[in-house]
Design a protein around this motif. Structure first.
Motif, mmCIF file in Angstrom:
data_model
loop_
_atom_site.group_PDB
_atom_site.id
_atom_site.type_symbol
_atom_site.label_atom_id
_atom_site.label_comp_id
_atom_site.label_asym_id
_atom_site.label_seq_id
_atom_site.Cartn_x
_atom_site.Cartn_y
_atom_site.Cartn_z
ATOM 1 N N ALA A 1 8.069 1.409 4.048
ATOM 2 C CA ALA A 1 9.128 1.410 3.033
ATOM 3 C C ALA A 1 8.435 1.149 1.701
ATOM 4 N N LEU A 2 8.471 2.143 0.788
ATOM 5 C CA LEU A 2 7.604 2.076 -0.390
ATOM 6 C C LEU A 2 7.971 0.983 -1.383
ATOM 7 N N SER A 3 9.273 0.663 -1.535
ATOM 8 C CA SER A 3 9.568 -0.342 -2.561
ATOM 9 C C SER A 3 9.027 -1.708 -2.132
ATOM 10 N N GLU A 4 9.157 -2.027 -0.857
ATOM 11 C CA GLU A 4 8.574 -3.295 -0.381
ATOM 12 C C GLU A 4 7.050 -3.270 -0.493
ATOM 13 N N PHE A 5 6.480 -2.150 -0.151
ATOM 14 C CA PHE A 5 5.020 -2.043 -0.235
ATOM 15 C C PHE A 5 4.544 -2.250 -1.676
ATOM 16 N N LEU A 6 5.177 -1.550 -2.620
ATOM 17 C CA LEU A 6 4.733 -1.648 -4.022
ATOM 18 C C LEU A 6 5.008 -3.040 -4.594
ATOM 19 N N LEU B 1 -0.487 -4.137 6.611
ATOM 20 C CA LEU B 1 -0.297 -4.212 5.165
ATOM 21 C C LEU B 1 -1.466 -4.960 4.511
ATOM 22 N N GLU B 2 -1.893 -6.047 5.154
ATOM 23 C CA GLU B 2 -2.986 -6.852 4.598
ATOM 24 C C GLU B 2 -4.242 -5.995 4.426
ATOM 25 N N HIS B 3 -4.541 -5.206 5.430
ATOM 26 C CA HIS B 3 -5.745 -4.372 5.355
ATOM 27 C C HIS B 3 -5.636 -3.354 4.205
ATOM 28 N N ILE B 4 -4.453 -2.742 4.075
ATOM 29 C CA ILE B 4 -4.273 -1.749 3.011
ATOM 30 C C ILE B 4 -4.435 -2.410 1.641
ATOM 31 N N LEU B 5 -3.877 -3.602 1.487
ATOM 32 C CA LEU B 5 -4.008 -4.313 0.208
ATOM 33 C C LEU B 5 -5.478 -4.636 -0.072
ATOM 34 N N ASP B 6 -6.205 -5.022 0.969
ATOM 35 C CA ASP B 6 -7.635 -5.301 0.801
ATOM 36 C C ASP B 6 -8.384 -4.069 0.293
#
Lengths: 259, 259
Positions: free
Chosen positions: B173-178, B103-108
């Motif tokens: 899980a998209l809601s947590e991701f967003l 997740l950290e990498h995607i956010l970066d």
């Protein structure tokens, strides 16, 4: 009376050519058909769906009796048996194919608007998606090579999600067609990998836009007619784009710059 | 040694999850696989194709021995029997699925570039076409809902035409991701029918772009996260666009304005 056996046969191009008929499956597509000027010759449907058709015709302020008389009530199993869908809880409508639009009319349209030309798009799903996209971007006339998928293939019709009722698609020998377009001095845009960047070149407001096949692009024989070769710039590494995707990006850009 | 029986089973998601393996069919896709950092565990191929692989590895300046040792020569009939294609005169390669990107990498990535998010895209052909389009427009990271088609479905892989080797696709899980995206103050664009006209609104240069399902658009639960709702203007009468077509038009426009 159109027999169930004939409906089933209409999945086959040979019988569509022989009879001049085709069929439309599923609720949304049949509702679009009811709202169009296609002649409907019969509808096989569940009894619920036939009631829904009656309502729909009333809400469209269309004459009800003729269509309802041509409705035949059947089970969902029968619909699946005679059609091509895996499930169908609505119906199958059989309609008359449209007459070919004349070359003169198509040339007239291309003098003021975009006419989309497809060379060798074999996949009916791609053709259907392109018709839907054309409809979204207000393109009303398309010309397809004789090697392109058939408009009246059930898979094409399904993929248009009703747009087949609004976009006219005419199958022609493309080199003769483009010869005429050129003689009339109409711009001929074509999607080629080495064309001008569509994002920073001046594009014509009207004319024809030629898209090539999924695997080979525009035929060598047709390339000579292209007066404006255009390219969607690439930012990554894919070798090419799906033809329906490329068509959408080009139509969007042609509309954007000429709003 | 991967048995023919296991290859056939890998068409099924259950066995892909169990083994962490997947397969790739056909010449072009396997050549792209050879040029990637995927671990190949076996290749069933015709003897001609195995020779072609050897040549290809040499031209890519890659180590030959390991891959060639894992090649098994079979007939075209066997390839059709154990794979999903109607004809296959090349081979089927079995490879190891990639580890999930954090997740950290995607956010970066989303802090400087576009990350594409798909909610509920059920059709593997659509997913594959979107991955190919993302690759064309230089989008390197995608996130998909758990209800979206599987990246390793043979139909998805085929429709990417090799782009699966270059675009990372992470199921979350998209809601947590967003929620996390929002917490990091990253723009969340979303394709909605009542958003701002993409052609004349200022769009973010980086952030996530959320695309909804083929039939229902973006989930109600996710809509609250959208900070920039965007719409492709309609010029004609189609009710909607195919999701892979809409994604392409939006990515093209996001790239165009920020070249």
């Amino acid at each position: 009376m159109i027999s169930q056996k004939l409906v089933k046969k209409l999945a086959d191009k040979k019988y569509r050519v022989e009879t001049g008929l085709f069929f439309v499956e599923g609720r949304k597509s049949i509702f679009e058909l009811l709202d169009s000027d296609f002649d409907i010759v019969a509808i096989y449907g569940t009894s619920d769906f036939i009631l829904a058709i009656e309502k729909q015709l009333l809400s469209l302020k269309k004459e009800v009796a003729g269509v309802i008389q041509s409705c035949i009530s059947v089970t969902e199993e029968t619909l699946v048996k005679i059609g091509t869908l895996k499930s169908n809880n609505a119906g199958i409508a059989i309609a008359v194919q449209k007459k070919k639009v004349s070359l003169e009319h198509i040339l007239d349209v291309a003098k003021t608007d975009i006419v989309l030309v497809l060379d060798d798009v074999h996949d009916p799903g791609n053709l259907g998606s392109i018709i839907r996209t054309a409809d979204w971007f207000g393109v009303t006339h398309m010309v397809t090579s004789e090697t392109t998928a058939d408009l009246y293939n059930p898979k094409t019709i399904a993929a248009t999600v009703g747009s087949f009722t609004r976009v006219s698609v005419t199958s022609l020998a493309l080199s003769e067609f483009l010869e005429s377009v050129r003689e009339h001095g109409i711009p001929i845009m074509g999607a080629l990998l080495d064309g001008k960047n569509i994002f920073d070149s001046k594009t014509a407001k009207h004319g024809v836009l030629v898209m090539g096949s999924e695997s080979h692009g525009i035929n060598d024989e047709l390339k000579q007619y292209i007066s404006d070769a255009v390219t969607i710039p690439r930012f990554g590494n894919a070798e090419s784009l799906n033809v329906s995707v490329a068509t959408a990006v080009l139509l969007a850009e042609l509309r954007r710059v000429h709003i």
